[in-house]
Design a protein around this motif. Structure first.
Motif, mmCIF file in Angstrom:
data_model
loop_
_atom_site.group_PDB
_atom_site.id
_atom_site.type_symbol
_atom_site.label_atom_id
_atom_site.label_comp_id
_atom_site.label_asym_id
_atom_site.label_seq_id
_atom_site.Cartn_x
_atom_site.Cartn_y
_atom_site.Cartn_z
ATOM 1 N N ASP A 199 57.474 36.894 57.081
ATOM 2 C CA ASP A 199 57.940 38.120 56.446
ATOM 3 C C ASP A 199 56.721 38.891 55.992
ATOM 4 O O ASP A 199 56.048 38.495 55.049
ATOM 5 C CB ASP A 199 58.833 37.783 55.251
ATOM 6 N N PRO A 200 56.379 40.000 56.653
ATOM 7 C CA PRO A 200 55.131 40.687 56.352
ATOM 8 C C PRO A 200 55.044 41.245 54.944
ATOM 9 O O PRO A 200 53.974 41.605 54.496
ATOM 10 C CB PRO A 200 55.085 41.802 57.401
ATOM 11 N N PRO A 207 47.291 40.042 54.710
ATOM 12 C CA PRO A 207 46.430 39.326 55.661
ATOM 13 C C PRO A 207 47.182 38.618 56.778
ATOM 14 O O PRO A 207 46.636 38.408 57.856
ATOM 15 C CB PRO A 207 45.688 38.315 54.770
ATOM 16 N N HIS A 208 48.446 38.229 56.536
ATOM 17 C CA HIS A 208 49.209 37.495 57.543
ATOM 18 C C HIS A 208 49.606 38.371 58.723
ATOM 19 O O HIS A 208 49.503 37.965 59.880
ATOM 20 C CB HIS A 208 50.455 36.869 56.922
ATOM 21 N N ALA A 217 37.887 41.504 51.642
ATOM 22 C CA ALA A 217 37.838 42.054 52.996
ATOM 23 C C ALA A 217 39.129 41.815 53.770
ATOM 24 O O ALA A 217 39.506 42.622 54.624
ATOM 25 C CB ALA A 217 36.652 41.459 53.750
ATOM 26 N N ARG A 218 39.817 40.719 53.480
ATOM 27 C CA ARG A 218 41.072 40.426 54.184
ATOM 28 C C ARG A 218 42.220 41.300 53.697
ATOM 29 O O ARG A 218 43.163 41.565 54.456
ATOM 30 C CB ARG A 218 41.446 38.958 53.980
ATOM 31 N N MET A 273 42.062 34.725 46.250
ATOM 32 C CA MET A 273 41.779 36.118 45.883
ATOM 33 C C MET A 273 42.594 37.086 46.722
ATOM 34 O O MET A 273 43.134 38.080 46.205
ATOM 35 C CB MET A 273 40.282 36.410 46.031
ATOM 36 N N SER A 274 42.718 36.838 48.031
ATOM 37 C CA SER A 274 43.508 37.738 48.874
ATOM 38 C C SER A 274 44.970 37.753 48.424
ATOM 39 O O SER A 274 45.625 38.800 48.447
ATOM 40 C CB SER A 274 43.397 37.347 50.349
ATOM 41 N N ARG A 275 45.477 36.614 48.007
ATOM 42 C CA ARG A 275 46.853 36.557 47.488
ATOM 43 C C ARG A 275 46.977 37.398 46.224
ATOM 44 O O ARG A 275 47.951 38.156 46.050
ATOM 45 C CB ARG A 275 47.242 35.114 47.178
#
Length: 362
Positions: A29-30, A227-228, A293-294, A333-335
């Protein structure tokens, strides 16, 4: 040796164990909310917010009264910081007592003074013989002065209040603390920006007893990306009021953008209870920028002051591999960045919609 086995041996920790099954489900699920938790789940650390009610701005403090080893990495070209030189591995002080993230641009650095006062009252700091202590409080700010009344900024009293509110465990996300006035997607001017905020996340690494957490106030020029899926979560809105412009695609197509310097900045901190030196925490801070960056594109621009602190409370009784913890810190961090955008609330009076309300979200 198989490549997968080699990577496992290199990391020295069960990195895959850091990614619970829910994270893989999120990839289906984006726009699924990333796994949560809190940087205040790290043993030895407390976090407190103070949010101004007279303007969307505020500050957030990470308290470690017993002291923590710390490092920092500044990659944006318009930073506003305090006491970052002291975190250099070549400099003498090896423990800090708190880190402050604040709105208010350079004015917001005053919040660290209030944090110092709180810590001195609790006798926490670098001991100066029998005279007393000097609390060590690095800080970083973001530029939110264009959101509401320019003359209202976080003060030393706000920093003191954030300390009094500090807790371990779950903390509030969204329009709070340093993220209260944060916005994103400003490549095409404030008229197409969106509201962002503050996000946090953490993970416990298998059965090692090691916890890695992240907290971030996202006030970027660029868009926030899942990111996913690679899809935009929130960012520069289209002129039609539905969907997104895609800032990076516009740049790739030759769009020339004039951005007001120092009008942005994403500031954050990663922390762990694994024991590390100043050199190692500095490396962890560097690796955590991969999380920026992600999840933000573009990032580390001339108009951003992107900064990440790293803290080690050292309460865990095991030795951890710095590469593994740095890699995990980037994931967490990306989360936290995506959570900052998804937990933000709209400011209708200032024409700043948030992810929850914007009709263009997919």
């Amino acid at each position: 040796m198989h490549r997968r086995e080699f990577a496992r041996n290199l990391l020295g920790l069960p990195l895959a164990a850091a990614i619970p099954p829910s994270a893989y489900a999120a990839a289906l699920d984006p726009i699924a909310m990333p796994p949560g938790g809190s940087i205040a789940d790290v043993p030895g650390l407390k976090v407190g917010h103070h949010t101004r009610t007279d303007r969307p701005t505020g500050c957030t403090v990470m308290l470690c009264e017993e002291g923590a080893t710390a490092g920092v990495d500044v990659r944006g070209s318009a930073p506003g910081t305090r006491e970052t030189d002291l975190l250099s591995p070549t400099n003498v002080v090896d423990k800090i007592n708190a880190i402050v993230l604040s709105g208010g641009s350079a004015y917001g650095l005053e919040t660290a003074t209030g944090v110092m006062r709180y810590l001195e009252e609790h006798n926490a700091g670098y001991k100066i013989g029998k005279l007393g202590v000097v609390p060590i409080v690095p800080a970083a700010i973001l530029m939110d002065l264009g959101v509401g009344n320019f003359k209202i900024r976080p003060t030393a009293e706000d920093g003191y209040s954030a300390c009094k509110a500090a807790v371990s465990g779950p903390i509030t996300e969204g329009n709070v603390g340093a993220g209260a006035g944060a916005t994103i997607g400003k490549m095409f001017g404030p008229g197409f920006a969106m509201k962002s905020g503050l996000g946090t996340a953490s993970v416990t690494i298998g059965d090692t007893g090691i916890v890695v957490g992240a907290i971030v106030a996202v006030n970027a020029v660029g868009d926030v990306i899942d990111p996913h899926s690679g899809k935009i979560v929130a960012g520069a809105r289209s002129e039609a009021g539905k969907g997104f412009r895609d800032s990076m695609a516009a740049i790739m197509n030759g769009y020339r953008v004039v951005v007001q310097n120092a009008a942005n900045t994403t500031i954050g901190c990663v922390a762990t209870n694994a024991p590390f030196t100043k050199v190692q925490t500095t490396k962890i801070a560097q690796m955590a920028h991969d999380g920026y960056a992600r999840a933000i594109n573009p990032v580390h621009t001339m108009a951003d002051g992107d900064t990440i602190f790293a803290m080690s409370t050292g309460t865990a009784k095991v030795q951890a591999d710095v590469t593994a913890i740095g890699a995990i810190a980037a994931v967490v961090m990306s989360r936290a960045i995506v959570r900052a955008a998804m937990n933000a609330s709209s400011l209708p009076d200032l024409h700043l919609p948030a992810y929850k309300d914007y009709v263009g979200r997919s």
